[in-house]
Design a protein around this motif. Structure first.
Motif, PDB file in Angstrom:
ATOM      1  N   MET A  35       0.840  -1.196   0.000  1.00 51.04           N
ATOM      2  CA  MET A  35       0.000   0.000   0.000  1.00 51.04           C
ATOM      3  C   MET A  35       0.882   1.256   0.000  1.00 51.04           C
ATOM      4  O   MET A  35       1.846   1.347   0.735  1.00 51.04           O
ATOM      5  N   ASN A  36       0.528   2.218  -0.837  1.00 48.88           N
ATOM      6  CA  ASN A  36       1.178   3.529  -0.785  1.00 48.88           C
ATOM      7  C   ASN A  36       0.137   4.553  -0.347  1.00 48.88           C
ATOM      8  O   ASN A  36      -1.018   4.489  -0.774  1.00 48.88           O
ATOM      9  N   LEU A  37       0.558   5.469   0.507  1.00 52.01           N
ATOM     10  CA  LEU A  37      -0.337   6.534   0.929  1.00 52.01           C
ATOM     11  C   LEU A  37       0.272   7.845   0.464  1.00 52.01           C
ATOM     12  O   LEU A  37       1.446   8.130   0.734  1.00 52.01           O
ATOM     13  N   PHE A  38      -0.514   8.646  -0.279  1.00 51.24           N
ATOM     14  CA  PHE A  38      -0.026   9.944  -0.777  1.00 51.24           C
ATOM     15  C   PHE A  38      -0.701  11.072  -0.004  1.00 51.24           C
ATOM     16  O   PHE A  38      -1.924  11.051   0.173  1.00 51.24           O
ATOM     17  N   LEU A  39       0.074  12.044   0.425  1.00 47.48           N
ATOM     18  CA  LEU A  39      -0.504  13.247   1.011  1.00 47.48           C
ATOM     19  C   LEU A  39      -0.372  14.364  -0.009  1.00 47.48           C
ATOM     20  O   LEU A  39       0.729  14.622  -0.517  1.00 47.48           O
ATOM     21  N   ILE A  40      -1.497  15.011  -0.313  1.00 44.40           N
ATOM     22  CA  ILE A  40      -1.468  16.122  -1.274  1.00 44.40           C
ATOM     23  C   ILE A  40      -2.118  17.360  -0.649  1.00 44.40           C
ATOM     24  O   ILE A  40      -2.925  17.250   0.278  1.00 44.40           O
ATOM     25  N   GLY A  41      -1.766  18.518  -1.168  1.00 45.89           N
ATOM     26  CA  GLY A  41      -2.358  19.765  -0.675  1.00 45.89           C
ATOM     27  C   GLY A  41      -1.397  20.914  -0.906  1.00 45.89           C
ATOM     28  O   GLY A  41      -0.240  20.716  -1.317  1.00 45.89           O
ATOM     29  N   LEU A  42      -1.883  22.106  -0.621  1.00 45.38           N
ATOM     30  CA  LEU A  42      -1.079  23.311  -0.859  1.00 45.38           C
ATOM     31  C   LEU A  42       0.216  23.298  -0.040  1.00 45.38           C
ATOM     32  O   LEU A  42       0.267  22.660   1.021  1.00 45.38           O
TER      33      LEU A  42
ATOM     34  N   GLN B  11       4.885   2.818   1.166  1.00 48.72           N
ATOM     35  CA  GLN B  11       5.501   4.125   1.348  1.00 48.72           C
ATOM     36  C   GLN B  11       4.440   5.164   1.716  1.00 48.72           C
ATOM     37  O   GLN B  11       3.304   5.099   1.236  1.00 48.72           O
ATOM     38  N   LEU B  12       4.850   6.094   2.548  1.00 47.73           N
ATOM     39  CA  LEU B  12       4.041   7.278   2.799  1.00 47.73           C
ATOM     40  C   LEU B  12       4.693   8.375   1.977  1.00 47.73           C
ATOM     41  O   LEU B  12       5.834   8.774   2.252  1.00 47.73           O
ATOM     42  N   ILE B  13       4.016   8.831   0.937  1.00 50.12           N
ATOM     43  CA  ILE B  13       4.635   9.771   0.009  1.00 50.12           C
ATOM     44  C   ILE B  13       4.032  11.162   0.213  1.00 50.12           C
ATOM     45  O   ILE B  13       2.856  11.406  -0.080  1.00 50.12           O
ATOM     46  N   SER B  14       4.867  12.047   0.747  1.00 49.34           N
ATOM     47  CA  SER B  14       4.449  13.419   0.968  1.00 49.34           C
ATOM     48  C   SER B  14       4.854  14.199  -0.291  1.00 49.34           C
ATOM     49  O   SER B  14       6.024  14.245  -0.657  1.00 49.34           O
TER      50      SER B  14
END
Ligand code: S3P
Length: 171
Positions: free
Chosen positions: A1-8, A72-75
């Motif tokens: 599992m990959n987790l992506f964090l998105i935002g300004l 991966q936790l992908i920031s």
């Protein structure tokens, strides 16, 4: 599992990313950090010497490389989901979380800590930074809102994101 964090920029992706990676036992990846170390230059220098188009291509290439792996936790850099088909790739290869913080809250945070990795904010007055953030929020919302999970507020906690993941049966 990959987790992506998105935002300004300034929405708290890096801080929340560190906490969540630890809580979930995922490897932490910061896309800006990866590009800086591969290029051996700051983002500001990349923009100045090679231009934004080059940087966006580097982001896209990095995304494709990263999604060959798992756990991966992908920031992500604030613009990454908004170029090419990056948001679709993220949705296919993992769970995307939109960290939705009001531009006015981000503005307060950013004027307190200006950074050489945010060339887009350079040479702007405080008022111009606020206008810029509001404009980017509007422009980017259609991309950001394609995320599977949308957390909104001025004080988003990692526990809240974990709850959302649980609700969706993703954790
Ligand atoms: C950008 C955000 C930055 C960095 C670059 C461009 C953007 O990352 O990738 O300066 O287009 O919003 P952060 O969101 O981590 O500040």
């Amino acid at each position: 599992m990959n987790l992506f964090l998105i935002g300004l920029p300034g929405s708290g992706k890096s801080t929340l990313g560190k906490e969540l990676a630890q809580m979930l036992g995922l490897a932490l990846v910061d896309t800006d950090g990866e590009i800086i170390s591969t290029e051996g230059r700051t983002i500001e220098t990349i923009f100045k010497e090679s231009g934004e188009v080059y940087f966006r291509k580097a982001e896209q290439n990095l995304l494709h490389r990263l999604t060959e792996k798992n756990n991966q936790l992908i920031s992500t850099g604030g613009g990454m989901p908004c170029f090419f088909d990056n948001i679709e790739v993220m949705n296919q290869k993992g769970i995307v979380v939109f960290i939705d913080v009001p531009p006015a809250t981000i503005h307060k945070r950013l004027i307190a800590q200006r950074s050489e990795n945010r060339p887009m904010l350079e040479n702007k007055t405080d008022e111009e930074v606020l206008l810029f953030l509001q404009q980017k929020y509007e422009e980017r919302f259609p991309y950001y809102s394609k995320a599977a999970i949308h957390v909104k507020g001025s004080d988003i906690r990692s526990t809240e994101i974990l709850e959302e993941l649980k609700k969706k049966g993703l954790h």
